[in-house]
Each structure stands twice: as C-alpha cells, then as structure tokens.
Design an enzyme around this catalytic site. Structure first.
Site, mmCIF file in Angstrom:
data_model
loop_
_atom_site.group_PDB
_atom_site.id
_atom_site.type_symbol
_atom_site.label_atom_id
_atom_site.label_comp_id
_atom_site.label_asym_id
_atom_site.label_seq_id
_atom_site.Cartn_x
_atom_site.Cartn_y
_atom_site.Cartn_z
ATOM 1 N N GLY A 12 0.795 -1.228 -0.032
ATOM 2 C CA GLY A 12 -0.094 -0.045 0.063
ATOM 3 C C GLY A 12 0.799 1.339 0.069
ATOM 4 N N GLU A 104 6.052 -4.958 5.818
ATOM 5 C CA GLU A 104 6.201 -6.657 6.230
ATOM 6 C C GLU A 104 6.258 -7.396 4.985
ATOM 7 O OE1 GLU A 104 1.771 -7.980 7.607
ATOM 8 O OE2 GLU A 104 3.587 -8.983 8.014
ATOM 9 N N THR A 127 5.026 2.281 6.083
ATOM 10 C CA THR A 127 3.571 1.986 6.322
ATOM 11 C C THR A 127 2.666 2.775 7.153
ATOM 12 O OG1 THR A 127 2.090 0.071 7.211
ATOM 13 C CG2 THR A 127 4.097 -0.046 7.960
ATOM 14 N N ASP A 129 0.551 1.615 8.837
ATOM 15 C CA ASP A 129 0.032 0.982 9.834
ATOM 16 C C ASP A 129 0.891 0.870 11.162
ATOM 17 O OD1 ASP A 129 -1.906 0.142 8.182
ATOM 18 O OD2 ASP A 129 -1.026 -1.660 7.567
ATOM 19 N N ARG A 164 -25.482 12.959 19.001
ATOM 20 C CA ARG A 164 -25.269 11.649 18.480
ATOM 21 C C ARG A 164 -24.099 10.890 18.941
ATOM 22 N NH1 ARG A 164 -26.835 12.910 12.377
ATOM 23 N NH2 ARG A 164 -28.820 12.647 12.332
ATOM 24 N N GLU A 223 -10.466 -0.946 11.517
ATOM 25 C CA GLU A 223 -10.983 -1.877 10.542
ATOM 26 C C GLU A 223 -10.975 -3.214 10.929
ATOM 27 O OE1 GLU A 223 -8.989 -1.525 6.715
ATOM 28 O OE2 GLU A 223 -6.884 -1.819 7.487
ATOM 29 N N ARG A 266 -24.082 7.359 14.155
ATOM 30 C CA ARG A 266 -23.575 7.493 12.977
ATOM 31 C C ARG A 266 -22.295 7.284 12.840
ATOM 32 N NH1 ARG A 266 -28.384 7.921 12.492
ATOM 33 N NH2 ARG A 266 -29.561 9.693 11.352
ATOM 34 N N ARG A 275 -4.311 7.749 3.176
ATOM 35 C CA ARG A 275 -2.937 7.315 2.441
ATOM 36 C C ARG A 275 -2.749 8.404 1.503
ATOM 37 N NH1 ARG A 275 -3.652 1.271 1.583
ATOM 38 N NH2 ARG A 275 -3.069 1.632 -0.867
#
Ligand code: F6P
Length: 361
Positions: A12, A104, A127, A129, A164, A223, A266, A275
């Site tokens: 990515g 990785e 990355t 991440d 909310r 995610e 929501r 990204r």
C-alpha cells in the site's frame, strides 16, 4: 566504481515514499552511483519495467503524496518463476543493488531473497500501519493519523449538534496503532482495537456516560476488530492478508451501539483518504533520512539490512528481525488508553478493560 542501484516501492502506498525516493537518489548520485526505478513494486522486478531516476527527476517530489514509482501487492513467491525473473531483471538491467521500500510484505520478500540468493538488497520501512518491528516509527503513520484526527474532530462537531454518538473507522490492519493514536489525539471516548475483544458492556457504559455529560460521544474503531455476530470476508490478497475493506465494521458497530445505548449513532469510514495527500513534516523528514541512509548502506556494500529509526538515530537492523513478527499495541499502551477513555462511573474505568488487558498480555 559507481554502482547501478534499483529502487522499488511495494505494498500500500503512503505519504513519505516520495521523500524517501528523493533522499535515496540524491545521496546515491552524490556518491557517484546511478539510480533506476522499478515500476509498481515487485511486479516491476518480475517484468523488468524500469525508468531512469536522476536528481532532476526527484527534485520536486518531497511534498507529494503517493509514490512516483507506482506500487502493487505483487508477491514474486506467488508467481510462476517470479523469483527467477527478479534475479534475471537484476542481470538484464545490470543492477548491483536494490533498495526496496515497503512494509512487512515487500520487505519479507526482500529478506527471503537475501537469505536464499544473497540478493544485494537494503530495506526501507514504510507503512501507515506502523506495525513493522525493529523501528520506532514508519513514515506514512504520522500523516494518516493527523488526517484521521482532523476527521474525528469534524465528526464531533456535527455529532454534538445532533446529540449523536459518532464512530470513525480507521485503517491499520491487524495492529491498532492508527486507532490508538487517533483515539488519544482526538480525545475519543472509546477506542476499539484489534489487540483485544470489544467489551460491549464496558463500551456502552462509557459512551452513555460521555453522551449524558457532553451531548456527544466519539468512538474510534480499527477496521480489523472482531465484533459479536460478525460475518467475515474471507478474501485474501497475494500475501495471505484478509481484505478488510468490505467487513463493514463501522456499520456493525453503529447497530450495536445504537441498540445498547438507545442513542442515535452515525459512522464514517475514512479509508484510503488516510493514505493520500502531502506528507507531514515528520514523514518528510523520516522518509528523507531513511532514504539517504539506505543509499549509504548500498555504498558501503551492507546488504540484508533495513534502515530503522531508533530513538533519534537512523541505523541498520537485520531485515530478518524486522519482518519476523508484527509490532502490535502493547498492554502498557492499552492501560494508558483505558485511563484516557471516558469513565463509565460504575466501572471505575479500569475494571472491565483491565481484565481484557490482562488477557491480551
Ligand atoms: O497496509 C496499509 C493499508 O492501508 C491497511 O491499513 C489497509 O487494510 C490496507 O492497506 C488496504 O489495502 P488496499 O489499498 O489494497 O485496499
């Protein structure tokens, strides 16, 4: 004598890749070497697709998102004759060394090629991440979290007007660094990460308390979290990773929270926006420094290493060690998070999550 150095970016993309390419090319050419860009990650190595890379080519890219070399999630070990083709490309393009920039997966391939074929490779960690071992940070992480924090604040503004609960789903795959840092920096009331199961009771209590006090509550969710009753998407990429984008974590969590709290809820998924865009100062500096260091490693003939940030220094570490295990969120970070999330009152904060932390240890 000057070397011919190949450069590739795999996996990515993330902000910081262009500064890293620039740093490597400027340092390499200053040392009398010549650079060649392989296009689209390991795919370019397999197919022999390349372009020249001069100092002029990289002069203007320090503030640009993405990667000027393109990228892909191609794994030479999963392609018929893929490894052999990589070795042939090295010969055909008369390359003396390769600088591989990736996470990785990309660096895992580099490490294997070095171990099995003495492939002259130096790894550059990237990355969003931030889950690579042996380095304190990877570039891409700072930019993506900065953007997510901004998105979270925007969600809170609209959430407060409507009274909310708002959920922001962030990327980060199986490490919770992105959700952890986003949650802490945005002052989230609850953060769900893949390192521990979501404790629905604890989450509900904290969100109800936060909402009662502030008329709004913010959840940041990774995610990759597991949720009760969830149907998993089993599609895998070439490196065996589950494709997470269609799991619908935000929607599932919205249903659960709305049902358990009785508060209108929501959600928003920031996804690939995390990204793109110009790299932050931190990512420009880190990308540049690791790129420069990688070129210095090639110059010194030091291969099978990854250039890593350790404290304030950029140093070589073993590629094998860097790609052996994923760096995930530690119990110490989880404890800090629990201190910062909104207290449920009854739970005295640490109770329920404290147990989950112990289990995660
Ligand atoms: O590894 C970086 C990352 O952005 C993850 O956080 C995310 O799960 C994945 O890539 C998405 O991959 P793709 O761009 O292939 O959809």
């Amino acid at each position: 004598m000057g070397k011919r150095i190949g450069l590739l970016t795999g996996g990515g993309d993330c902000p910081g890749l262009n500064p890293a390419i620039r740093g490597a090319v400027i340092q390499a050419t200053a040392l009398g070497h010549e650079c060649v860009g392989l296009l689209d990650g390991w795919k370019g190595m397999i197919e022999g697709n390349s372009r020249p890379l001069s100092r002029e080519d990289v002069e203007e890219i320090v503030g640009k998102g993405g990667t000027m070399l393109g990228t892909s999630r191609t794994n030479p070990y999963k392609k018929e004759g893929g490894v052999q083709k990589c070795l042939e490309t090295m010969k055909k393009l008369k390359l003396d060394a390769l600088i591989a920039m990736g996470g990785e997966d990309t660096l895992g391939v580099a490490s294997k090629l070095f171990a099995e074929h003495k492939f002259p490779v130096v790894g550059v960690p990237k990355t969003m991440d931030n889950d690579l071992s042996s380095t304190d940070y990877t570039f891409g992480f700072d930019t993506s979290v900065t953007l997510a924090v901004d998105a979270a604040h925007r969600l809170v503004d609209t959430g407060r007007s409507h009274k909310r609960i708002m959920i922001l789903e962030v990327m980060g795959r199986h490490a919770g660094w992105v959700s952890l840092f986003t949650g802490i920096a945005a002052g989230a009331d609850y953060v769900c990460l893949p390192e521990r199961p979501v404790d629905v009771k604890d989450m509900t209590a904290r969100l109800k308390a936060a909402h009662a006090k502030k008329n709004v509550a913010l959840v940041v969710a990774s995610e990759a979290i597991d949720l009760p009753g969830e149907k998993k998407d089993e599609k895998l990429d070439e490196f065996g990773h589950m494709i997470l984008k269609e799991r619908g974590v935000a929607e599932r969590l919205t249903e659960i929270i709305q049902k358990e709290t009785g508060v209108e809820t929501r959600s928003a998924v920031i996804g690939h926006m995390q990204r793109g865009g110009p790299p932050t100062l931190f990512d420009r500096m880190l990308g540049t420094r690791v790129g420069v260091k990688a070129a210095q490693m090639v110059d010194a003939g030091k291969f099978g290493v990854m250039v890593a940030l350790k404290g304030t220094e950029v140093v070589p570490v073993s590629l094998k060690d860097a790609t052996g295990t994923l760096k995930t969120v530690t119990p110490e970070w989880l404890s800090l998070l629990d201190t910062l999330m909104y207290p449920s009152g009854a739970a005295k904060s640490a109770g329920a999550q404290g147990k989950a932390n112990a289990a995660a240890r």
